[in-house]
Design a protein around this motif. Structure first.
Motif, PDB file in Angstrom:
ATOM      1  N   ALA A 128       0.832  -1.208   0.000  1.00 53.78           N
ATOM      2  CA  ALA A 128       0.000   0.000   0.000  1.00 53.78           C
ATOM      3  C   ALA A 128       0.867   1.259   0.000  1.00 53.78           C
ATOM      4  CB  ALA A 128      -0.931  -0.016   1.210  1.00 53.78           C
ATOM      5  N   LEU A 129       1.929   1.259   0.828  1.00 54.95           N
ATOM      6  CA  LEU A 129       2.799   2.445   0.902  1.00 54.95           C
ATOM      7  C   LEU A 129       3.515   2.669  -0.428  1.00 54.95           C
ATOM      8  CD1 LEU A 129       4.266   1.929   4.487  1.00 54.95           C
ATOM      9  CD2 LEU A 129       2.799   3.821   3.754  1.00 54.95           C
ATOM     10  N   ASN A 130       3.936   1.574  -1.057  1.00 54.68           N
ATOM     11  CA  ASN A 130       4.616   1.703  -2.343  1.00 54.68           C
ATOM     12  C   ASN A 130       3.675   2.286  -3.403  1.00 54.68           C
ATOM     13  OD1 ASN A 130       6.524   1.469  -4.340  1.00 54.68           O
ATOM     14  ND2 ASN A 130       6.074  -0.669  -4.763  1.00 54.68           N
ATOM     15  N   ASN A 131       2.468   1.730  -3.490  1.00 59.55           N
ATOM     16  CA  ASN A 131       1.523   2.214  -4.499  1.00 59.55           C
ATOM     17  C   ASN A 131       1.121   3.666  -4.250  1.00 59.55           C
ATOM     18  OD1 ASN A 131       1.727  -0.326  -5.450  1.00 59.55           O
ATOM     19  ND2 ASN A 131      -0.347  -0.967  -4.951  1.00 59.55           N
ATOM     20  N   MET A 132       1.053   4.046  -2.970  1.00 63.86           N
ATOM     21  CA  MET A 132       0.680   5.416  -2.629  1.00 63.86           C
ATOM     22  C   MET A 132       1.668   6.422  -3.233  1.00 63.86           C
ATOM     23  SD  MET A 132       0.369   7.009   1.198  1.00 63.86           S
ATOM     24  CE  MET A 132       2.138   7.110   1.382  1.00 63.86           C
ATOM     25  N   GLY A 133       2.960   6.045  -3.265  1.00 64.48           N
ATOM     26  CA  GLY A 133       3.993   6.948  -3.791  1.00 64.48           C
ATOM     27  C   GLY A 133       3.671   7.423  -5.202  1.00 64.48           C
TER      28      GLY A 133
ATOM     29  N   ILE B  46       5.986   0.351  10.738  1.00 58.46           N
ATOM     30  CA  ILE B  46       5.380   0.959   9.530  1.00 58.46           C
ATOM     31  C   ILE B  46       6.345   2.025   8.994  1.00 58.46           C
ATOM     32  CG2 ILE B  46       3.466   2.369   8.646  1.00 58.46           C
ATOM     33  CD1 ILE B  46       1.606   0.887  10.547  1.00 58.46           C
ATOM     34  N   GLY B  47       6.946   2.785   9.904  1.00 61.03           N
ATOM     35  CA  GLY B  47       7.958   3.781   9.507  1.00 61.03           C
ATOM     36  C   GLY B  47       9.135   3.123   8.807  1.00 61.03           C
ATOM     37  N   LYS B  48       9.587   1.984   9.365  1.00 61.35           N
ATOM     38  CA  LYS B  48      10.718   1.259   8.764  1.00 61.35           C
ATOM     39  C   LYS B  48      10.353   0.771   7.350  1.00 61.35           C
ATOM     40  CE  LYS B  48      12.774  -0.776  12.838  1.00 61.35           C
ATOM     41  NZ  LYS B  48      12.675  -1.977  13.649  1.00 61.35           N
ATOM     42  N   ILE B  49       9.122   0.206   7.257  1.00 63.78           N
ATOM     43  CA  ILE B  49       8.674  -0.296   5.941  1.00 63.78           C
ATOM     44  C   ILE B  49       8.680   0.865   4.945  1.00 63.78           C
ATOM     45  CG2 ILE B  49       6.724  -1.260   4.638  1.00 63.78           C
ATOM     46  CD1 ILE B  49       5.844  -2.685   7.240  1.00 63.78           C
ATOM     47  N   PHE B  50       8.149   2.010   5.388  1.00 61.04           N
ATOM     48  CA  PHE B  50       8.076   3.168   4.485  1.00 61.04           C
ATOM     49  C   PHE B  50       9.481   3.577   4.030  1.00 61.04           C
ATOM     50  CE2 PHE B  50       8.043   7.744   3.587  1.00 61.04           C
ATOM     51  CZ  PHE B  50       7.137   7.752   2.544  1.00 61.04           C
ATOM     52  N   LEU B  51      10.422   3.611   4.981  1.00 59.78           N
ATOM     53  CA  LEU B  51      11.792   4.026   4.634  1.00 59.78           C
ATOM     54  C   LEU B  51      12.417   3.083   3.612  1.00 59.78           C
ATOM     55  CD1 LEU B  51      13.541   5.287   7.896  1.00 59.78           C
ATOM     56  CD2 LEU B  51      13.028   6.550   5.799  1.00 59.78           C
ATOM     57  N   ILE B  52      12.232   1.775   3.857  1.00 61.06           N
ATOM     58  CA  ILE B  52      12.827   0.793   2.931  1.00 61.06           C
ATOM     59  C   ILE B  52      12.176   0.914   1.541  1.00 61.06           C
ATOM     60  CG2 ILE B  52      13.044  -1.684   2.451  1.00 61.06           C
ATOM     61  CD1 ILE B  52      13.302  -2.083   5.504  1.00 61.06           C
ATOM     62  N   ILE B  53      10.831   0.999   1.550  1.00 64.40           N
ATOM     63  CA  ILE B  53      10.117   1.100   0.270  1.00 64.40           C
ATOM     64  C   ILE B  53      10.503   2.397  -0.449  1.00 64.40           C
ATOM     65  CG2 ILE B  53       7.794   1.461  -0.708  1.00 64.40           C
ATOM     66  CD1 ILE B  53       8.234  -1.444  -0.017  1.00 64.40           C
ATOM     67  N   ALA B  54      10.539   3.515   0.295  1.00 63.13           N
ATOM     68  CA  ALA B  54      10.848   4.809  -0.329  1.00 63.13           C
ATOM     69  C   ALA B  54      12.273   4.813  -0.883  1.00 63.13           C
ATOM     70  CB  ALA B  54      10.662   5.940   0.671  1.00 63.13           C
ATOM     71  N   SER B  55      13.214   4.206  -0.136  1.00 60.36           N
ATOM     72  CA  SER B  55      14.590   4.231  -0.649  1.00 60.36           C
ATOM     73  C   SER B  55      14.716   3.364  -1.895  1.00 60.36           C
ATOM     74  CB  SER B  55      15.583   3.806   0.426  1.00 60.36           C
ATOM     75  OG  SER B  55      15.268   2.513   0.855  1.00 60.36           O
ATOM     76  N   THR B  56      13.833   2.353  -2.029  1.00 61.43           N
ATOM     77  CA  THR B  56      13.890   1.496  -3.225  1.00 61.43           C
ATOM     78  C   THR B  56      13.178   2.168  -4.410  1.00 61.43           C
ATOM     79  OG1 THR B  56      13.697  -0.356  -1.702  1.00 61.43           O
ATOM     80  CG2 THR B  56      13.500  -0.880  -4.032  1.00 61.43           C
ATOM     81  N   TYR B  57      12.027   2.791  -4.118  1.00 60.35           N
ATOM     82  CA  TYR B  57      11.167   3.223  -5.228  1.00 60.35           C
ATOM     83  C   TYR B  57      10.995   4.737  -5.399  1.00 60.35           C
ATOM     84  CZ  TYR B  57       9.881  -1.660  -5.833  1.00 60.35           C
ATOM     85  OH  TYR B  57       9.922  -3.006  -6.071  1.00 60.35           O
ATOM     86  N   LEU B  58      11.565   5.545  -4.478  1.00 59.86           N
ATOM     87  CA  LEU B  58      11.325   6.994  -4.545  1.00 59.86           C
ATOM     88  C   LEU B  58      11.610   7.579  -5.935  1.00 59.86           C
ATOM     89  CD1 LEU B  58      10.593   9.605  -2.890  1.00 59.86           C
ATOM     90  CD2 LEU B  58      13.041   9.926  -2.590  1.00 59.86           C
ATOM     91  N   THR B  59      12.756   7.178  -6.503  1.00 58.50           N
ATOM     92  CA  THR B  59      13.103   7.752  -7.808  1.00 58.50           C
ATOM     93  C   THR B  59      12.091   7.325  -8.879  1.00 58.50           C
ATOM     94  OG1 THR B  59      14.674   5.962  -7.940  1.00 58.50           O
ATOM     95  CG2 THR B  59      15.572   8.149  -7.517  1.00 58.50           C
TER      96      THR B  59
END
Lengths: 232, 236
Positions: A128-133, B46-59
Motif C-alpha cells: 500500500a505504501l509503495n503504491n501510494m507513492g 510501519i515507519g521502517k517499511i516506508f523508509l525501505i520502500i521509499a529508498s527502493t522506489y522513490l526515484t
C-alpha cells in the motif's frame, strides 16, 4: 480461522474489491467523457469504436503476461490480494518485491512456513505504501504537465519540442527493451528482432489493408514470442 | 475555452477525485487486518517499511509519471498510475488506438482517442486477470507447454514492437537511441553496476538530447535547401 482461510475470506475480497471498483469506475467515467468530447473534436462514433477495438486487441496479449506470477502471488498472499494488486498500480514483480521487503521487516521470508497473518499485514502495508507513492506524485504533477508542455511548445519551436519528446519517449522504451536484450536470457533477442520485423512488415501491409493496423501489435508480439520459443 | 481545454479540465477533475479514492482504497486490506482483526505492524515498523520502500522506489515514483506523460497524456496518466502497466499495456494500447484511427499523439483528437484506448485496456486487463484468478489455476495446465513457455518472451517482443511504432518518421533517431541504450545497459549489467534509476534517467535524457541533435542537423539541412532554392532562383 487459519491463515489461508483469512487471506481468502469474503471480508478480504470486499476490502480488495474496493480498489478494483475504483480502477474500473475511473475508466468508465473517462470513457464516457471521451465519447462525449469526440464529436466536438471532429471524431465520429465509428472512430471511437475503432480505437476501442485496436486497444482491446493490443492489450489482450500483454494482459496475459503476468498470469504465471499471478499463480505465485495467489498461493502466497491469497486470491483477493493477488487480484487487487495485479489490477492496480505496481507491476507483478514490483508487488512481489515490496511484499517481500515488508515481510523481511517482520523478520520472515515471503515463501517461508513462518509467513503468518502478522507477516502478511507487514506485506500489505508495504504494498500500500509503495503504491501510494506513485499516486501522490501523479496527483501533484499531472495537472501541471499539459500546461508545461504547451508553454514549452509556445515559447520554442514546435518541431524541437516534438523531437525532444520523441527522443525522450524512444529513450524510455529503448531502455526497457535494452534491459531485456542484455539480460542474457536466451531467446530475448530473437523475440525482439522477430517482433520488430513483423511489426515493420505489418506496417507495409496495413497500407493496403487498413484494418490490419488494429491487430498489428498483437500479431507482431505473437510472432516474437513464438519465434523465440521455437528457436530455443 | 476550446473543446480541448474543457476536456482536459474534466480529465483533471475526474483523475484527481479517482486518485484520492484510489489512495484510500489502496489501504483497505491493511485497514481490514488492523480494525477487523486487530493485526497490524507497530507504528515504528510501519515507519521502517516506508523508509525501505521509499529508498527502493522513490526515484521511480517521481521519474516515471513525468517521463511517461508525453506518451500517455493527462487522462492516460491518471489511469496508468492508478491501474499500472504503463509500459506493457497502457502505452501500446494508446499508441495502437491512435494509429488505427489515424490521429497524432498530443493533438486534441489524439488525447480523446488515447483516453478511449487506455480505458479499454483496463477493461481487457480486468477480464483477463479476473478470469485467471477464478479459472487460471485449472486453465494454465491445459495450454500447450510451447504456449505457456512463450509467455516468458512477452516483454522483449512488446517493447521492440512499441519502439518501432514510436519511430515512425524518425527511424534514424530510433536506431541511434536503441544502440546507445543497449550499450549503456550492457555496461551497467556486465561492467560497471551503476543504479538502475540512474540508467533510466540517463537514457531518457540522452534520448531527448539525440532528438535535439537531429533538430539541429535537420535545421541546417533545411537552411541549405532554402539557400539553394534562393541561389537557383537568382541564377535563373
Amino acid at each position: 480461522m487459519d491463515f489461508k482461510a483469512i487471506i481468502n475470506s469474503p471480508a478480504m475480497w470486499l476490502a480488495c474489491g474496493m480498489m478494483v471498483m475504483v480502477v474500473i469506475g475511473q475508466s468508465i467515467v473517462f470513457l464516457r467523457a471521451a465519447f462525449k468530447a469526440a464529436p466536438e473534436m471532429g471524431l465520429s462514433r465509428q472512430d471511437c469504436f475503432t480505437a476501442m477495438r485496436a486497444a482491446a486487441y493490443t492489450a489482450f496479449g500483454p494482459a496475459l503476461g503476468p498470469v504465471v506470477i499471478l499463480i505465485v502471488l495467489m498461493d502466497t498472499l491469497g486470491a483477493p490480494t493477488a487480484w487487487m494488486r495485479l489490477l492496480d498500480i505496481g507491476a507483478a514483480h514490483t508487488e512481489l518485491v515490496s511484499s517481500t521487503l515488508g515481510a523481511q521487516v517482520y523478520g520472515v521470508d515471503l515463501r517461508s512456513a513462518a509467513f503468518d497473518l502478522t507477516a502478511f499485514s507487514y506485506s500489505s502495508w508495504a504494498m500500500a505504501l509503495n503504491n501510494m507513492g506513485w499516486m501522490i506524485v501523479t496527483l501533484l504533477v499531472t495537472p501541471k504537465m499539459e500546461g508545461a508542455i504547451s508553454t514549452l511548445t509556445k515559447k520554442t519551436n514546435p518541431r524541437l519540442v516534438a523531437l525532444l519528446s520523441a527522443g525522450a519517449g524512444l529513450g524510455l522504451f529503448s531502455y526497457l527493451l535494452s534491459n531485456q536484450l542484455v539480460s542474457g536470457k536466451p531467446g530475448n533477442v530473437t523475440a525482439a528482432v522477430a517482433a520488430a520485423v513483423a511489426f515493420l512488415l505489418l506496417g507495409f501491409c496495413s497500407k493496403k489493408f487498413p484494418r490490419l493496423r488494429e491487430f498489428s501489435l498483437g500479431i507482431a508480439m505473437m510472432a516474437g514470442i513464438f519465434a523465440a520459443q521455437a528457436m530455443l | 475555452m476550446t473543446p480541448n481545454e474543457i476536456f482536459l479540465k474534466k480529465c483533471i477533475r475526474i483523475g484527481s477525485v479517482t486518485l484520492v479514492l484510489g489512495i484510500i482504497a489502496n489501504f483497505m486490506p491493511a485497514m481490514y487486518l488492523w480494525l477487523g482483526l486487530g493485526v497490524k505492524p507497530p507504528i515504528d515498523d510501519i515507519g521502517k517499511i516506508f523508509l525501505i520502500i521509499a529508498s527502493t522506489y522513490l526515484t521511480s515514483w517521481i521519474t516515471q509519471p513525468i517521463t511517461f506523460f508525453p506518451l500517455l497524456g493527462t487522462s492516460g496518466s491518471y489511469v496508468t498510475w492508478l491501474s499500472g502497466s504503463g509500459a506493457e499495456i497502457k502505452t501500446p494500447a494508446s499508441n495502437m488506438a491512435q494509429k488505427a484511427v489515424g490521429v497524432e499523439q498530443g493533438t486534441p483528437q489524439g488525447n480523446v482517442i488515447s483516453t478511449i484506448g487506455v480505458a479499454t485496456s483496463v477493461f481487457v486487463t480486468f477480464v483477463v486477470i479476473t478470469s485467471f484468478v477464478f479459472a487460471g489455476q485449472y486453465l494454465i495446465p491445459l495450454l500447450p507447454v510451447f504456449v505457456t513457455k512463450s509467455f516468458g518472451f512477452l516483454l522483449p517482443a512488446v517493447f521492440a514492437a512499441v519502439v518501432i511504432n514510436m519511430a515512425k518518421g524518425n527511424l534514424d533517431l530510433c536506431a541511434a537511441i536503441v544502440v546507445f541504450a543497449t550499450l549503456t545497459m550492457y555496461v551497467q549489467k556486465h561492467i560497471f553496476g551503476f543504479p538502475t534509476w540512474f540508467a533510466t534517467l540517463f537514457i531518457v535524457l540522452m534520448g531527448a538530447f539525440f532528438g535535439y541533435v537531429k533538430y539541429r542537423l535537420t535545421m541546417n539541412k533545411d537552411k541549405e535547401q532554402l539557400e539553394n532554392v534562393v541561389i537557383e532562383s537568382n541564377v535563373k
